[in-house]
Each structure stands twice: as structure tokens, then as C-alpha cells.
Design a protein around this motif. Structure first.
Motif, PDB file in Angstrom:
ATOM      1  N   MET A 239      31.324  -0.741 -21.599  1.00  0.00           N
ATOM      2  CA  MET A 239      32.540  -1.246 -20.971  1.00  0.00           C
ATOM      3  C   MET A 239      32.307  -2.148 -19.669  1.00  0.00           C
ATOM      4  O   MET A 239      32.928  -3.206 -19.558  1.00  0.00           O
ATOM      5  N   VAL A 240      31.744  -1.355 -18.959  1.00  0.00           N
ATOM      6  CA  VAL A 240      31.480  -2.106 -17.412  1.00  0.00           C
ATOM      7  C   VAL A 240      30.687  -3.464 -17.698  1.00  0.00           C
ATOM      8  O   VAL A 240      30.974  -4.571 -17.015  1.00  0.00           O
ATOM      9  N   LEU A 241      29.634  -3.261 -18.446  1.00  0.00           N
ATOM     10  CA  LEU A 241      28.881  -4.784 -18.817  1.00  0.00           C
ATOM     11  C   LEU A 241      29.597  -5.824 -19.416  1.00  0.00           C
ATOM     12  O   LEU A 241      29.566  -6.998 -19.047  1.00  0.00           O
ATOM     13  N   MET A 242      30.499  -5.422 -20.509  1.00  0.00           N
ATOM     14  CA  MET A 242      31.225  -6.499 -20.994  1.00  0.00           C
ATOM     15  C   MET A 242      32.283  -7.153 -20.209  1.00  0.00           C
ATOM     16  O   MET A 242      32.561  -8.139 -20.188  1.00  0.00           O
ATOM     17  N   GLY A 243      32.967  -6.056 -19.426  1.00  0.00           N
ATOM     18  CA  GLY A 243      34.180  -6.420 -18.615  1.00  0.00           C
ATOM     19  C   GLY A 243      33.577  -7.445 -17.316  1.00  0.00           C
ATOM     20  O   GLY A 243      34.161  -8.309 -17.094  1.00  0.00           O
ATOM     21  N   SER A 244      32.547  -6.823 -16.867  1.00  0.00           N
ATOM     22  CA  SER A 244      31.789  -7.771 -15.837  1.00  0.00           C
ATOM     23  C   SER A 244      31.398  -9.145 -16.015  1.00  0.00           C
ATOM     24  O   SER A 244      31.614  -9.985 -15.398  1.00  0.00           O
ATOM     25  N   ASN A 245      30.681  -9.017 -17.343  1.00  0.00           N
ATOM     26  CA  ASN A 245      30.413 -10.294 -17.731  1.00  0.00           C
ATOM     27  C   ASN A 245      31.126 -11.603 -18.161  1.00  0.00           C
ATOM     28  O   ASN A 245      31.152 -12.465 -17.841  1.00  0.00           O
ATOM     29  N   LEU A 246      32.497 -10.884 -18.499  1.00  0.00           N
ATOM     30  CA  LEU A 246      33.475 -11.831 -19.093  1.00  0.00           C
ATOM     31  C   LEU A 246      34.099 -12.119 -17.737  1.00  0.00           C
ATOM     32  O   LEU A 246      34.322 -13.572 -17.634  1.00  0.00           O
ATOM     33  N   ALA A 247      34.473 -11.523 -16.813  1.00  0.00           N
ATOM     34  CA  ALA A 247      35.057 -11.530 -15.473  1.00  0.00           C
ATOM     35  C   ALA A 247      34.229 -12.868 -14.610  1.00  0.00           C
ATOM     36  O   ALA A 247      34.614 -13.701 -14.251  1.00  0.00           O
ATOM     37  N   VAL A 248      32.924 -12.429 -14.651  1.00  0.00           N
ATOM     38  CA  VAL A 248      32.258 -13.240 -14.031  1.00  0.00           C
ATOM     39  C   VAL A 248      32.091 -14.576 -14.237  1.00  0.00           C
ATOM     40  O   VAL A 248      32.005 -15.783 -13.739  1.00  0.00           O
ATOM     41  N   SER A 249      31.969 -14.748 -15.668  1.00  0.00           N
ATOM     42  CA  SER A 249      31.922 -16.109 -16.496  1.00  0.00           C
ATOM     43  C   SER A 249      33.079 -16.920 -16.204  1.00  0.00           C
ATOM     44  O   SER A 249      32.895 -18.109 -15.845  1.00  0.00           O
ATOM     45  N   LEU A 250      34.319 -16.098 -16.010  1.00  0.00           N
ATOM     46  CA  LEU A 250      35.524 -16.788 -16.075  1.00  0.00           C
ATOM     47  C   LEU A 250      35.742 -17.393 -14.653  1.00  0.00           C
ATOM     48  O   LEU A 250      36.471 -18.503 -14.341  1.00  0.00           O
ATOM     49  N   ILE A 251      35.067 -16.912 -13.559  1.00  0.00           N
ATOM     50  CA  ILE A 251      35.272 -17.461 -11.999  1.00  0.00           C
ATOM     51  C   ILE A 251      34.060 -18.071 -11.690  1.00  0.00           C
ATOM     52  O   ILE A 251      33.962 -18.454 -10.440  1.00  0.00           O
ATOM     53  N   ARG A 252      33.043 -18.254 -12.516  1.00  0.00           N
ATOM     54  CA  ARG A 252      31.885 -18.705 -12.017  1.00  0.00           C
ATOM     55  C   ARG A 252      31.903 -20.356 -11.254  1.00  0.00           C
ATOM     56  O   ARG A 252      31.032 -20.652 -10.489  1.00  0.00           O
ATOM     57  N   ASN A 253      32.789 -21.265 -11.957  1.00  0.00           N
ATOM     58  CA  ASN A 253      32.873 -22.233 -11.427  1.00  0.00           C
ATOM     59  C   ASN A 253      33.939 -22.360  -9.867  1.00  0.00           C
ATOM     60  O   ASN A 253      34.104 -23.513  -9.149  1.00  0.00           O
ATOM     61  N   PHE A 254      34.204 -21.211  -9.454  1.00  0.00           N
ATOM     62  CA  PHE A 254      35.211 -21.044  -8.389  1.00  0.00           C
ATOM     63  C   PHE A 254      34.797 -20.305  -7.495  1.00  0.00           C
ATOM     64  O   PHE A 254      35.326 -20.091  -6.303  1.00  0.00           O
ATOM     65  N   VAL A 255      33.549 -19.723  -7.523  1.00  0.00           N
ATOM     66  CA  VAL A 255      33.154 -18.894  -6.470  1.00  0.00           C
ATOM     67  C   VAL A 255      32.048 -19.597  -5.671  1.00  0.00           C
ATOM     68  O   VAL A 255      30.875 -20.000  -6.412  1.00  0.00           O
ATOM     69  N   GLY A 256      31.692 -19.661  -4.358  1.00  0.00           N
ATOM     70  CA  GLY A 256      30.719 -20.231  -3.716  1.00  0.00           C
ATOM     71  C   GLY A 256      29.459 -19.512  -3.598  1.00  0.00           C
ATOM     72  O   GLY A 256      29.373 -18.330  -3.570  1.00  0.00           O
ATOM     73  N   GLU A 257      28.458 -20.273  -3.344  1.00  0.00           N
ATOM     74  CA  GLU A 257      27.118 -19.462  -3.320  1.00  0.00           C
ATOM     75  C   GLU A 257      26.832 -18.310  -2.447  1.00  0.00           C
ATOM     76  O   GLU A 257      26.363 -17.220  -2.665  1.00  0.00           O
ATOM     77  N   SER A 258      27.717 -18.603  -1.114  1.00  0.00           N
ATOM     78  CA  SER A 258      27.455 -17.462  -0.024  1.00  0.00           C
ATOM     79  C   SER A 258      28.256 -16.199  -0.455  1.00  0.00           C
ATOM     80  O   SER A 258      27.805 -15.172   0.333  1.00  0.00           O
ATOM     81  N   VAL A 259      29.433 -16.238  -1.106  1.00  0.00           N
ATOM     82  CA  VAL A 259      29.860 -15.082  -1.589  1.00  0.00           C
ATOM     83  C   VAL A 259      29.602 -14.471  -3.092  1.00  0.00           C
ATOM     84  O   VAL A 259      30.413 -13.765  -3.481  1.00  0.00           O
ATOM     85  N   ARG A 260      28.936 -15.259  -3.501  1.00  0.00           N
ATOM     86  CA  ARG A 260      28.718 -15.007  -5.302  1.00  0.00           C
ATOM     87  C   ARG A 260      27.996 -13.590  -5.418  1.00  0.00           C
ATOM     88  O   ARG A 260      28.883 -12.676  -6.257  1.00  0.00           O
ATOM     89  N   LEU A 261      27.219 -13.021  -4.847  1.00  0.00           N
ATOM     90  CA  LEU A 261      26.800 -11.649  -4.932  1.00  0.00           C
ATOM     91  C   LEU A 261      27.930 -10.706  -4.618  1.00  0.00           C
ATOM     92  O   LEU A 261      28.140  -9.585  -5.413  1.00  0.00           O
ATOM     93  N   PRO A 262      28.310 -10.700  -3.485  1.00  0.00           N
ATOM     94  CA  PRO A 262      29.334  -9.887  -3.038  1.00  0.00           C
ATOM     95  C   PRO A 262      30.600  -9.798  -4.044  1.00  0.00           C
ATOM     96  O   PRO A 262      31.357  -8.726  -4.519  1.00  0.00           O
ATOM     97  N   ALA A 263      30.781 -10.809  -4.373  1.00  0.00           N
ATOM     98  CA  ALA A 263      32.013 -11.134  -5.482  1.00  0.00           C
ATOM     99  C   ALA A 263      31.678 -10.469  -6.763  1.00  0.00           C
ATOM    100  O   ALA A 263      32.603  -9.787  -7.451  1.00  0.00           O
ATOM    101  N   PHE A 264      30.434 -10.494  -7.203  1.00  0.00           N
ATOM    102  CA  PHE A 264      29.853  -9.698  -8.363  1.00  0.00           C
ATOM    103  C   PHE A 264      29.984  -8.492  -8.248  1.00  0.00           C
ATOM    104  O   PHE A 264      30.517  -7.529  -9.219  1.00  0.00           O
ATOM    105  N   VAL A 265      29.586  -7.813  -6.999  1.00  0.00           N
ATOM    106  CA  VAL A 265      29.776  -6.387  -7.057  1.00  0.00           C
ATOM    107  C   VAL A 265      31.129  -5.784  -6.837  1.00  0.00           C
ATOM    108  O   VAL A 265      31.258  -4.717  -7.336  1.00  0.00           O
ATOM    109  N   MET A 266      32.147  -6.601  -6.142  1.00  0.00           N
ATOM    110  CA  MET A 266      33.277  -6.033  -6.328  1.00  0.00           C
ATOM    111  C   MET A 266      34.073  -6.289  -7.678  1.00  0.00           C
ATOM    112  O   MET A 266      34.835  -5.237  -8.291  1.00  0.00           O
TER     113      MET A 266
END
Length: 237
Positions: A49-76
Motif C-alpha cells: 500500500m505504501v509503495l503504490m501510494g508513495s510512487n503515485l504521489a511522487v510522480s504527480l509532484i515530480r515537476n513541482f518539487v525543487g532538487e534541494s527539497v526533493r528527498l525530504p518531500a519524498f520522505v514526508m
């Protein structure tokens, strides 16, 4: 980055790049809770469940998140889905949640989930990212179930014990006891048994891969004597 086809994504998650047998990630919960099948299924479904949800959410925001906050955003994002999974287990499978304990919140630190978010979901469209999460989660779940079944059968001589913790009263009589008066093998229930079991599964997968490669070599059509023409130059005496 070349876009993978759906069949390649499915094969990667279930076999070629399986998180447990090839990437060897998420070993802490995998080895800790797979003493029974029901524990393995509970953790595997939560991870899926976590893998599917996080992959979908990360893909949806991939063009709106800067490189400097990319990993923290993924962890959140991953932590949010883990919290949802934890609350669902508390609501519907509380006894199983208590057995799995700290390993449900620790899904946040599972390298397989963060790795897929960074390596695949952040570089692909939502559809392939969701499929990748589903297949990676399914591959991890299958390994959990096989290892849990192996350890439960060898360690306790049973299969599907306590399935009612996950599926309710209808699964209370699903217990299978293949052997009468089976002497418990404590070694397989303890952590060393988990290491041995996982090692056997990895060795079996490597053996199958080697056999398939050798078979593919033998099936390749051999070159016929007349398939190549040799051009001879110079004087012939």
C-alpha cells in the motif's frame, strides 16, 4: 532515460529486480516478522500500500518539487502513507498490529520504498509509477509469504496459524498441520533461521537464472557452414 514497457516493469518487480532477492533491501522487517504466514502477509500488504501510494504521489509532484527539497518531500509522502497504513491496521487488525509492533512505523525507513520513489517514480508518469509500486510491492509480498511459510512449517509444523487476526473469524479454522506430533524446530523461528531461509531463496533464484541463461544459449541457432562466405584474393597456383 528509456521508458520501460509494462511487461518489463512487471518482470522487474516480480523477478529481475525483486526488492528482497536482488536489491536485498528492507531486510530488517523481512527477517524479523516472517515467523508465520499471517505476519508476513500483514507486513507485505502494508508495504504494498505504501509503495503504490508513495510512487503515485511522487510522480504527480515530480515537476513541482525543487532538487534541494526533493528527498525530504519524498520522505514526508512516504511517512504520510505509512501513518495511513498504521491507522488502518489499528482499526481493523489491532491484534496483528500489536504483533508487528515497531516494524509498521519502520516502513518509512525501508530503502526499497525511497529507492523506487527516487529512481523511478520521480522520473516517470503516474501510470508506470503506480504499476512499478504495485509490482515491487507484490514481489516483496511474495518473498515474505514464501519465507514466512517456510519458517512456520519447519519451525512449528503448521501453516496459516492465526489467520483470523487478518481475515476475521472465517479464517480461524484454516490451520494446516501436515505432520502429527511434530517436534518444533526453534532455530527456524528465531532470527538465524530467517537468514538461512532467505539465503536459500536467493540461492534458488540465482540457480534458476543461471539455468535459464544456459538454456537460452543452447537454444540459439547454430551458424550453418554455408552461412558465411569467405572471399579469397590473390593468385591461386
Amino acid at each position: 532515460m528509456a521508458t520501460k514497457t509494462s511487461s518489463e516493469i512487471i518482470r522487474d518487480g516480480l523477478w529481475d529486480n525483486n526488492p528482497a532477492l536482488v536489491q536485498v533491501l528492507g531486510l530488517c522487517p523481512l527477517l524479523a516478522v516472517t515467523s508465520t504466514v499471517v505476519n508476513a502477509i500483514g507486513l507485505g500488504l502494508a508495504t504494498l500500500m505504501v509503495l503504490m501510494g508513495s510512487n503515485l504521489a511522487v510522480s504527480l509532484i515530480r515537476n513541482f518539487v525543487g532538487e534541494s527539497v526533493r528527498l525530504p518531500a519524498f520522505v514526508m509522502i512516504i511517512a504520510s502513507f505509512v501513518t495511513c497504513a498504521e491507522l488502518l491496521m489499528q482499526a481493523y487488525t489491532y491484534e496483528l498490529y500489536q504483533i508487528l509492533g515497531i516494524f509498521i512505523p519502520l516502513i518509512v525507513t525501508n530503502c526499497a520504498i525511497l529507492g523506487r520513489a527516487d529512481a523511478f517514480a520521480s522520473r516517470n508518469a503516474p501510470g508506470p509509477a503506480l504499476l512499478d509500486g504495485a509490482m515491487m510491492g507484490a514481489g516483496f509480498l511474495v518473498v515474505l509469504i514464501i519465507l514466512g511459510g517456510m519458517r512456520e512449517l519447519i519451525g512449528q509444523g503448521t501453516l496459516f496459524v492465526d489467520m483470523h487476526l487478518l481475515l476475521g473469524p472465517m479464517a480461524s479454522d484454516w490451520v494446516i498441520k501436515p505432520f502429527a506430533n511434530y517436534p518444533d524446530m526453534l532455530f527456524m523461528v528465531l532470527p538465524p533461521g530467517a537468514f538461512v531461509g532467505l539465503g536459500l531463496l536467493i540461492a534458488m533464484k540465482n540457480g534458476i537464472d543461471h539455468h535459464l541463461k544456459e538454456r537460452q544459449k543452447t537454444l540459439q541457432p547454430a551458424a550453418t557452414p554455408g552461412s558465411k562466405r569467405v572471399r579469397v584474393t590473390g593468385n591461386v597456383s
